[in-house]
Every structure is written in C-alpha cells, then in structure tokens.
Write a protein that holds these residues in place. Structure first.
Motif, short mmCIF file in Angstrom:
data_model
loop_
_atom_site.label_atom_id
_atom_site.label_comp_id
_atom_site.label_asym_id
_atom_site.label_seq_id
_atom_site.Cartn_x
_atom_site.Cartn_y
_atom_site.Cartn_z
N ARG A 37 41.23 49.90 24.24
CA ARG A 37 41.93 49.74 25.17
C ARG A 37 41.43 49.55 26.58
O ARG A 37 40.47 50.40 27.06
N GLN A 38 41.64 48.59 27.23
CA GLN A 38 40.91 48.59 28.73
C GLN A 38 41.57 48.17 29.39
O GLN A 38 42.29 46.80 29.21
N ALA A 39 42.34 48.72 30.64
CA ALA A 39 43.27 49.07 31.93
C ALA A 39 42.17 47.64 32.53
O ALA A 39 40.46 48.25 32.89
N LYS A 42 39.09 49.72 34.45
CA LYS A 42 38.38 50.22 33.91
C LYS A 42 37.39 50.17 32.42
O LYS A 42 38.00 48.82 32.24
N ARG A 44 36.68 50.25 29.06
CA ARG A 44 37.10 49.83 27.08
C ARG A 44 37.07 52.16 27.09
O ARG A 44 36.12 52.20 27.27
N ALA A 91 47.45 48.69 29.40
CA ALA A 91 45.88 47.84 29.33
C ALA A 91 46.39 46.47 27.92
O ALA A 91 47.16 46.80 27.58
N THR A 92 45.02 45.83 28.27
CA THR A 92 44.76 45.14 27.01
C THR A 92 44.61 45.86 25.70
O THR A 92 43.11 46.10 26.31
N TYR A 93 44.79 45.81 24.49
CA TYR A 93 44.63 46.28 23.46
C TYR A 93 44.43 45.49 22.17
O TYR A 93 43.81 44.22 21.94
#
Length: 125
Positions: A37-39, A42, A44, A91-93
């Motif tokens: 995931r990547q917020a 931030k 990954r 986040a994007t997962y």
C-alpha cells in the motif's frame, strides 16, 4: 500475468473491507502474491503476502491480527480481508505476484514482477 485489484471503498474506523486480486493470462497458484500500500506522500509499504506451496502468510506488524490474506486457486484470486480498519490504513492498495521468491524476500516489493493497478481504501475517523 495481468492483475486486477478491486474492492475500493470508504469505510468508517472500525469497519471492514475485502480486497480482491484477480489474475488472468496464466494461473498464479505457484506464485507468491502480496499486497502493498502507498499512502499519499509516503513510500510504498508491504502489507501481507501468501506463498504458493503451503500457503505460508506474512504480515506487516501494523496489520497483524487485523488483516487476513488468502487465496482461492480455483478462481485464480487472492483476497485481503481487512478488519478493525483505522484512518492510518487509508492508502492505495496494490496486489503483486511473483515466481521463485524465497521466503525471506516475500516482503520486498522489487521481487514481484507483476503488479495490479491499485485500489483506493479510505478510512474515516
């Protein structure tokens, strides 16, 4: 191998959500599959992984006990069940798959050759 992640959503803190990673092009039953995931703003980070043989699983400390990764080989799909979601889980997962990954490298993003497009999870407080 093409990976399609789905299950994006907006949930309140404490809620649950299930993400799916469907593979096409070839079967992934012999692949290690992971979620990262990547917020926003931030880097990954690793979330969870499941190996092929034996189905050994690995989790980041931040999600251990709250998230469960599983695979259904008959559907060529890997799932990430998320419980007790927190705002910091927003986040994007991304799901990722790779062959020949040794156990000690299961949490390392660069070991995975195939990546899905990402699905957004938003947890409100």
């Amino acid at each position: 191998v093409q990976l399609q992640a789905s299950g994006r959503g907006l949930v309140q803190a404490g809620g649950s959500l299930r993400l799916s990673c469907a593979a096409s092009g070839r079967t992934i039953d012999t692949y290690t599959v992971a979620w990262f995931r990547q917020a926003l703003g931030k880097e990954r980070e690793f979330v969870a992984a499941i190996r092929s043989r034996g189905g050994t699983t690995y989790y980041a400390d931040s999600v251990k006990g709250r998230f469960t990764i599983s695979r259904q080989n008959a559907k060529n799909t890997v799932y990430l069940q998320m419980y007790s979601l927190r705002p910091e889980d927003t986040a994007t997962y991304y799901c990722a798959a790779g062959a020949g990954i040794i156990a000690s490298s299961s949490t390392t993003a660069r070991m995975y050759a195939y990546w899905g497009q990402g699905t957004l999870v938003t947890v409100s407080s």
